[in-house]
Design a protein around this motif. Structure first.
Motif, short mmCIF file in Angstrom:
data_model
loop_
_atom_site.label_atom_id
_atom_site.label_comp_id
_atom_site.label_asym_id
_atom_site.label_seq_id
_atom_site.Cartn_x
_atom_site.Cartn_y
_atom_site.Cartn_z
N UNK A 133 8.21 7.83 2.16
CA UNK A 133 9.23 7.32 1.24
C UNK A 133 8.91 7.79 -0.17
N UNK A 134 7.72 7.51 -0.62
CA UNK A 134 7.28 8.03 -1.91
C UNK A 134 5.81 7.80 -2.14
N UNK A 135 5.26 8.63 -3.02
CA UNK A 135 3.91 8.47 -3.55
C UNK A 135 4.06 8.36 -5.06
N UNK A 136 3.55 7.29 -5.64
CA UNK A 136 3.70 7.06 -7.08
C UNK A 136 2.32 6.97 -7.72
N UNK A 137 1.99 7.96 -8.54
CA UNK A 137 0.66 7.98 -9.16
C UNK A 137 0.51 6.90 -10.21
N UNK A 138 1.56 6.62 -10.95
CA UNK A 138 1.48 5.62 -12.01
C UNK A 138 1.32 4.22 -11.42
N UNK A 139 2.10 3.91 -10.39
CA UNK A 139 2.03 2.58 -9.79
C UNK A 139 0.97 2.48 -8.70
N UNK A 140 0.36 3.62 -8.31
CA UNK A 140 -0.65 3.67 -7.25
C UNK A 140 -0.07 3.16 -5.92
N UNK A 141 1.13 3.64 -5.61
CA UNK A 141 1.84 3.20 -4.41
C UNK A 141 1.95 4.35 -3.41
N UNK A 142 1.73 4.04 -2.15
CA UNK A 142 2.08 4.94 -1.05
C UNK A 142 2.97 4.14 -0.11
N UNK A 143 4.15 4.64 0.17
CA UNK A 143 5.08 3.95 1.07
C UNK A 143 5.64 4.95 2.08
N UNK A 144 5.73 4.52 3.33
CA UNK A 144 6.22 5.40 4.39
C UNK A 144 6.77 4.55 5.52
N UNK A 200 9.35 0.27 11.15
CA UNK A 200 8.40 -0.41 10.27
C UNK A 200 8.21 0.39 8.98
N UNK A 201 8.20 -0.33 7.88
CA UNK A 201 7.93 0.26 6.58
C UNK A 201 6.59 -0.25 6.08
N UNK A 202 5.72 0.67 5.71
CA UNK A 202 4.37 0.35 5.25
C UNK A 202 4.30 0.62 3.74
N UNK A 203 3.85 -0.38 2.99
CA UNK A 203 3.70 -0.21 1.54
C UNK A 203 2.26 -0.56 1.17
N UNK A 204 1.59 0.41 0.53
CA UNK A 204 0.21 0.22 0.09
C UNK A 204 0.17 0.28 -1.43
N UNK A 205 -0.30 -0.81 -2.04
CA UNK A 205 -0.42 -0.88 -3.50
C UNK A 205 -1.90 -0.85 -3.87
N UNK A 206 -2.37 0.31 -4.31
CA UNK A 206 -3.78 0.46 -4.68
C UNK A 206 -4.03 0.16 -6.16
N UNK A 207 -3.01 -0.31 -6.87
CA UNK A 207 -3.18 -0.53 -8.31
C UNK A 207 -4.16 -1.68 -8.56
N UNK A 208 -5.07 -1.51 -9.52
CA UNK A 208 -6.07 -2.56 -9.76
C UNK A 208 -5.54 -3.78 -10.51
N UNK A 209 -4.37 -3.67 -11.16
CA UNK A 209 -3.85 -4.81 -11.93
C UNK A 209 -2.44 -5.23 -11.54
N UNK A 210 -1.56 -4.29 -11.30
CA UNK A 210 -0.13 -4.59 -11.25
C UNK A 210 0.40 -4.82 -9.84
N UNK A 211 1.28 -5.81 -9.72
CA UNK A 211 2.05 -5.99 -8.50
C UNK A 211 3.22 -4.99 -8.52
N UNK A 212 3.91 -4.93 -7.40
CA UNK A 212 4.99 -3.95 -7.26
C UNK A 212 6.10 -4.58 -6.44
N UNK A 213 7.35 -4.30 -6.81
CA UNK A 213 8.50 -4.77 -6.04
C UNK A 213 9.10 -3.57 -5.29
#
Length: 657
Positions: free
Chosen positions: A569-580, A585-598
């Protein structure tokens, strides 16, 4: 006219190297034809263990060896009071020797050879012994006649390995908590039930073939047909395999055909007094890093020995496959040392060892003939094209390659702050592989747990593990370590390969490293064991990681995630998100050390959260029963350092997100 093999269509980048593929295949066909006629199976050639070694007859025993340079050979042992004159062998054509023994040699008799070569007499251990014993005081080895009066009774008729392939890599000796060498029987009683409960479908056992130095992890083999006596008898090992099969668990063995120990009394390095009987002569036969000897794969007698070895382990011990060790070292004359395999020319240059490639093709063919369901895994970090493609299309015949690039990259990530983790590179390492070639994915194996390196949990938590792994303790460093430990394993297990591997104990974040007894640590077993009491203690956080590992494997298996293609779906370097997505099934990984993600959704009523890395049973902050609360009006909330899986409930078409 050049024949176009299927591998060239599978991987069009191989077009300029079509002649190299043809050379590979022509050599394989010629060597195979020299070994057996076209209409015969290759496994009919691999019967060295049925001719050489000790075999009972009606009136006694027959014993044979291949030692072309020997002048005299005598069998000595406690059955003849170690008398080198009483049982002299007779020389046969082609370098073979034979001894006919009238009467029985008692079961468990200790034996050796007195072998004269170059006008010098050597002590040697028979090459096909099924059991080797080491003297506690002298540390010297003897061969053992192993023919128990009662034949082992198997109970595994019809066993077939399960899919997906979840591999639990293990070492019998260090599988117990005691500061000592554990046994096959103890492993069956204490560890196999844990593996079954977690949901692993295969065990990959290290150090089974006899090796003189315990600390070698079994990678410096001396006796290729003997089960390591440190862990028990051959019958004990059979009982382990039988027990694993009864639990639905396949047994894969580390097979070390990439080199052999330099030792001469025990081993085959200079068995007949020459350094070229099994190995290359001189410096070509020396591995520059491992201080071991290298096989001459182009020699028919060596092919006979090694191919028979494969057939022997499959038939004698009902094994389900092999992980071939050190394949990269075999493939190239430079053994892969200091080489970056960054273009195709490096796979087909003069540095490629065609004799080794041919041997590997023969080896995979024999294994599949003996057991068509045999699992074959190559430890190759170079990425040799065709390693995991069928021989018929121009490949080498393995089923899987170990995905060795991913754990190396993860360690690099661990050495940098979270803000600098590069999601695009992580995605690349997780998903890039040769077309139609399968990979076993893993975040860490035994390599990352050895002294000199650190496990992922220790890279993440470091010394805080010693003080804050109790559930009552609140520590940001430990929370981070546990969260990322789960996420890295989950994303690897989901998309990092066509199978998954974990080393024993790492699933629950086993602390510290592996260090075998040696002079530098006072010959201590303190770090050559697994502390199961840590994960069994309900007051410690290790339980959370163990719960997660079990749930992760169950979720992926139950929903057949491995069968579904991955769609990024996308890779976002700023938000540290990998989604596929995989299937529904949709998998969302948030590797960001501070921020949540919608994660935005057009209609949240069509979605349900089915897996969350931060559920409380995994040491997180989310109640499993309240997952619907994470779905908000325009999407799903994915907190920092968490992974969320949402299922699309309408099955007639895929979600558009």
């Amino acid at each position: 006219m050049t024949k176009e093999y299927g591998i060239l269509k599978i991987d069009p980048f191989l077009g300029p190297f079509a002649s190299d593929i043809e050379l590979r295949m022509d050599r394989y066909k010629k060597v195979r034809y020299k070994l057996v006629e076209d209409n015969k199976s290759l496994s009919s050639f691999a019967n060295g263990h049925l001719y050489y070694g000790f075999h009972p007859t009606e009136n006694g025993w027959v014993y044979r060896e291949w030692a072309p340079n020997a002048q005299e050979i005598s069998l000595i042992g406690d059955f003849n009071d170690w008398n080198e004159k009483s049982h002299k062998m007779k020389k046969l054509p082609n370098g073979n020797w034979e001894l006919i023994v009238k009467g029985k040699i008692p079961h468990q008799s200790r034996v050796r050879l007195k072998l004269k070569a170059n006008n010098t007499t050597y002590d040697r251990i028979p090459l096909y012994c099924k059991r080797i014993i080491q003297h506690p005081q002298s540390r010297n080895f003897d061969g053992v006649i192993w023919y128990p009066p009662e034949k082992f009774e198997w109970h595994d008729a019809g066993f077939r390995p399960q899919q997906p392939l979840y591999i639990y890599e293990c070492h019998i000796g260090m599988s117990g908590e005691k500061e000592d060498v554990s046994t096959f029987s103890e492993f069956v009683e204490n560890v196999l039930p844990r593996i079954k409960k977690l949901g692993y479908t295969a065990i990959q056992i290290m150090a089974i073939m006899e090796h003189p130095y315990y600390g070698s992890f079994g990678y410096q083999v001396s006796n290729f047909f003997a089960v390591s006596s440190r862990f028990g008898t051959p019958e004990d090992f059979k009982a382990l395999v039988d027990a694993a099969h009864s639990l639905g668990i396949a047994v894969i063995m580390d097979l070390v055909h990439s080199h052999t120990v330099r030792n001469t009394v025990e081993g085959l390095s200079e068995f007949d007094g020459t350094d070229y009987q099994f190995c290359h002569h001189g410096s070509k036969g020396d591995h520059p890093d491992w201080n071991t000897r290298l096989f001459n794969y182009g020699k028919p007698e060596v092919q006979h020995f090694l191919l028979s070895n494969i057939k022997y382990w499959l038939e004698e011990y009902h094994l389900d496959g092999f992980r071939f060790d050190g394949v990269t070292s075999m493939l190239y004359h430079h053994h892969g040392r200091g080489t970056a395999f960054d273009n195709y020319e490096k796979y087909f240059s003069m540095s490629t060892d065609l004799e080794a490639i041919t041997y590997l093709q023969l080896a995979t063919e024999v294994a599949k003939e003996v057991n068509p369901n045999c699992i074959l895994i190559a430890e190759d970090m170079s990425g040799m094209p065709g390693m995991c493609l069928p021989i018929a299309v121009g490949g080498i015949g393995f089923d899987y390659r170990l995905g060795m690039g991913l754990p190396d990259y993860i360690i690099k990530m661990m050495k940098t702050p979270d803000d600098y983790w590069h999601m695009g590179t992580l995605w690349y390492e997780l998903t890039t592989r040769r077309p139609q070639e399968k990979v076993i994915g893993y975040t860490e194996s035994h390599d990352q747990a050895l002294v000199g390196d650190k496990t992922i949990i220790f890279w993440l938590a470091d010394k805080e593990m010693y003080f804050h792994m109790d559930k009552a303790s609140i520590n940001e460093g430990i929370d981070r370590a546990i969260a990322l430990h789960k996420m890295l394993r989950f994303i690897t297990c989901t998309i990092g390969g066509d199978g998954y591997l974990n080393f024993m104990g790492n699933e629950f974040g086993h602390p510290e490293w592996i260090d075998f007894p040696r002079e530098g640590n006072g010959w201590s077993y303190k770090y050559a064991r697994r502390q199961w009491s840590l994960v069994d203690n309900p007051f410690l956080k290790y339980e959370y990681l163990n719960n997660f590992d079990k749930a992760m494997l169950s979720f992926i298996a139950d929903n057949e995630i491995y069968l579904e293609p991955v769609r990024l779906l996308y890779v976002n370097e700023f938000s540290k998100i990998i989604a596929f997505t995989k299937g529904y099934f949709t998998f969302i990984f948030n590797f960001h050390p501070q921020n949540s993600y919608v994660h935005e959704l057009k209609d949240t009523s069509l979605f349900k959260i089915v897996f969350h890395s931060a559920w409380k049973q995994f040491g997180g902050f989310v109640e499993e029963s309240l997952n619907e609360g994470l779905l908000i009006e325009n999407g799903v909330v994915v907190d920092r350092r968490t992974a969320v899986v949402i299922e699309y409930l309408k099955k007639d078409f895929h979600p558009e997100i």
